[in-house]
Write an enzyme that holds these catalytic residues in place. Structure first.
Site, PDB file in Angstrom:
ATOM      1  N   LEU A 116      46.969   8.162   9.204  1.00 33.37           N
ATOM      2  CA  LEU A 116      47.032   6.793   9.719  1.00 33.37           C
ATOM      3  C   LEU A 116      47.990   5.930   8.909  1.00 33.37           C
ATOM      4  O   LEU A 116      48.133   6.127   7.704  1.00 33.37           O
ATOM      5  CB  LEU A 116      45.638   6.160   9.656  1.00 33.37           C
ATOM      6  CG  LEU A 116      44.652   6.609  10.733  1.00 33.37           C
ATOM      7  CD1 LEU A 116      43.275   6.059  10.409  1.00 33.37           C
ATOM      8  CD2 LEU A 116      45.121   6.166  12.099  1.00 33.37           C
ATOM      9  N   GLU A 117      48.577   4.941   9.566  1.00 35.80           N
ATOM     10  CA  GLU A 117      49.407   3.927   8.901  1.00 35.80           C
ATOM     11  C   GLU A 117      50.527   4.523   8.059  1.00 35.80           C
ATOM     12  O   GLU A 117      50.892   3.963   7.032  1.00 35.80           O
ATOM     13  CB  GLU A 117      48.537   3.005   8.002  1.00 35.80           C
ATOM     14  CG  GLU A 117      47.284   2.447   8.637  1.00 35.80           C
ATOM     15  CD  GLU A 117      47.569   1.569   9.849  1.00 35.80           C
ATOM     16  OE1 GLU A 117      48.757   1.316  10.151  1.00 35.80           O
ATOM     17  OE2 GLU A 117      46.605   1.152  10.497  1.00 35.80           O
ATOM     18  N   ARG A 118      51.009   5.662   8.472  1.00 28.88           N
ATOM     19  CA  ARG A 118      52.109   6.324   7.745  1.00 28.88           C
ATOM     20  C   ARG A 118      51.760   6.715   6.310  1.00 28.88           C
ATOM     21  O   ARG A 118      52.644   6.983   5.502  1.00 28.88           O
ATOM     22  CB  ARG A 118      53.372   5.444   7.722  1.00 28.88           C
ATOM     23  CG  ARG A 118      53.950   5.148   9.098  1.00 28.88           C
ATOM     24  CD  ARG A 118      54.552   6.440   9.681  1.00 28.88           C
ATOM     25  NE  ARG A 118      55.288   6.199  10.922  1.00 28.88           N
ATOM     26  CZ  ARG A 118      54.744   6.198  12.147  1.00 28.88           C
ATOM     27  NH1 ARG A 118      53.442   6.392  12.298  1.00 28.88           N
ATOM     28  NH2 ARG A 118      55.488   5.993  13.210  1.00 28.88           N
ATOM     29  N   MET A 119      50.454   6.690   5.988  1.00 36.69           N
ATOM     30  CA  MET A 119      50.047   7.117   4.636  1.00 36.69           C
ATOM     31  C   MET A 119      49.765   8.623   4.698  1.00 36.69           C
ATOM     32  O   MET A 119      48.637   9.081   4.499  1.00 36.69           O
ATOM     33  CB  MET A 119      48.827   6.322   4.167  1.00 36.69           C
ATOM     34  CG  MET A 119      49.151   4.865   3.880  1.00 36.69           C
ATOM     35  SD  MET A 119      50.307   4.698   2.500  1.00 36.69           S
ATOM     36  CE  MET A 119      49.163   4.814   1.126  1.00 36.69           C
TER      37      MET A 119
END
Ligand SMILES: Cc1cc2nc3c(=O)[nH]c(=O)nc-3n(C[C@H](O)[C@H](O)[C@H](O)COP(=O)(O)O)c2cc1C
Length: 213
Positions: A190-193
């Site tokens: 998620l969220e590019r993490m």
């Protein structure tokens, strides 16, 4: 198409977390787990990988090939030794492999030195291939410029007539083994993490490191 119009293709990556405590102690065992999951997921060509090479002068090139085997000694593919990749590897015996498993939000990246397979190993695989593929290996001077499709087809027909049954093993064709020094497992989050875990060869074992996404 510019970056703004491509923004609609953005996707939220929601994979399973990839934790240091969950992965195997060595990258080949970990690759086996992921490769089996790629097979189970029904990916169209799970063993297709991008092989990047570079000339001695540092000019890069990349292309897709099929992974035909792997074990603790490395990752194997077959090709024409006189092709562009073959010439690159003759002068600069290093390569990077990439498995782009998009539907399961995963990527595996391998970096290492490259060695030719022993002739007997290449011959065993060559002789297991369908007749047409064996003739095609002879007929195609891979990566050379050809005048026309007709010229290629005529060459194929000529060689099929020469060897109606068992073509010999070409000495310009065979396997390469990429002996990994680094293997990175990327899992979309998620969220590019995203999770990135990289195994780095430090003889006699492997060091596992987390990389920033
Ligand atoms: C799905 C797929 C699988 C391929 N598998 C191989 C392969 O196993 N060996 C090979 O020499 N070329 C394979 N090719 C063709 C290569 O991508 C490339 O066109 C060819 O090897 C010549 O590359 P080069 O001029 O950089 O040496 C494959 C292409 C695709 C799209």
């Amino acid at each position: 198409m510019d970056a703004t119009s491509l923004a609609g293709l953005r996707r939220t990556y929601e994979g399973r977390p990839l934790l240091e405590t969950d992965v195997a102690a060595d990258p080949i065992t970990q690759f086996t787990r992921w490769f089996e999951e790629a097979l189970e997921a029904g990916l169209p060509e799970p063993n297709a990988m991008v092989v990047a090479t570079a000339s001695a002068g540092g000019r890069p090139s990349a292309r897709t090939v099929l992974l035909k085997g792997y074990d603790e000694h490395g990752f194997v593919f077959f090709t024409n030794y006189e092709s562009r990749k073959g010439r690159d590897l003759a002068e600069n015996a290093r390569a990077s492999l990439l498995f782009p498993w998009h539907p399961i939000r995963r990527q595996v990246r391998v970096e290492g030195s490259v060695a030719r397979l022993a002739h007997e190993e290449s011959a065993a695989y060559f002789n297991s291939r369908p007749y047409g593929s064996r003739i095609a290996a002879w007929a195609s001077r891979q990566s050379a410029v050809v005048r026309s499709r007709e010229e290629l087809d005529a060459r194929y027909a000529e060689l099929a007539a020469r060897w109606p049954e068992e073509p010999p093993v070409p000495d310009f064709w065979g396997g390469f083994r990429v002996v990994p020094t680094e293997v990175e497992f990327w899992q979309g989050q998620l969220e590019r993490m995203h999770d990135r875990l990289r195994y780095r060869r430090v003889h006699p074992g492997w060091v596992l490191e987390r990389l920033a996404p």
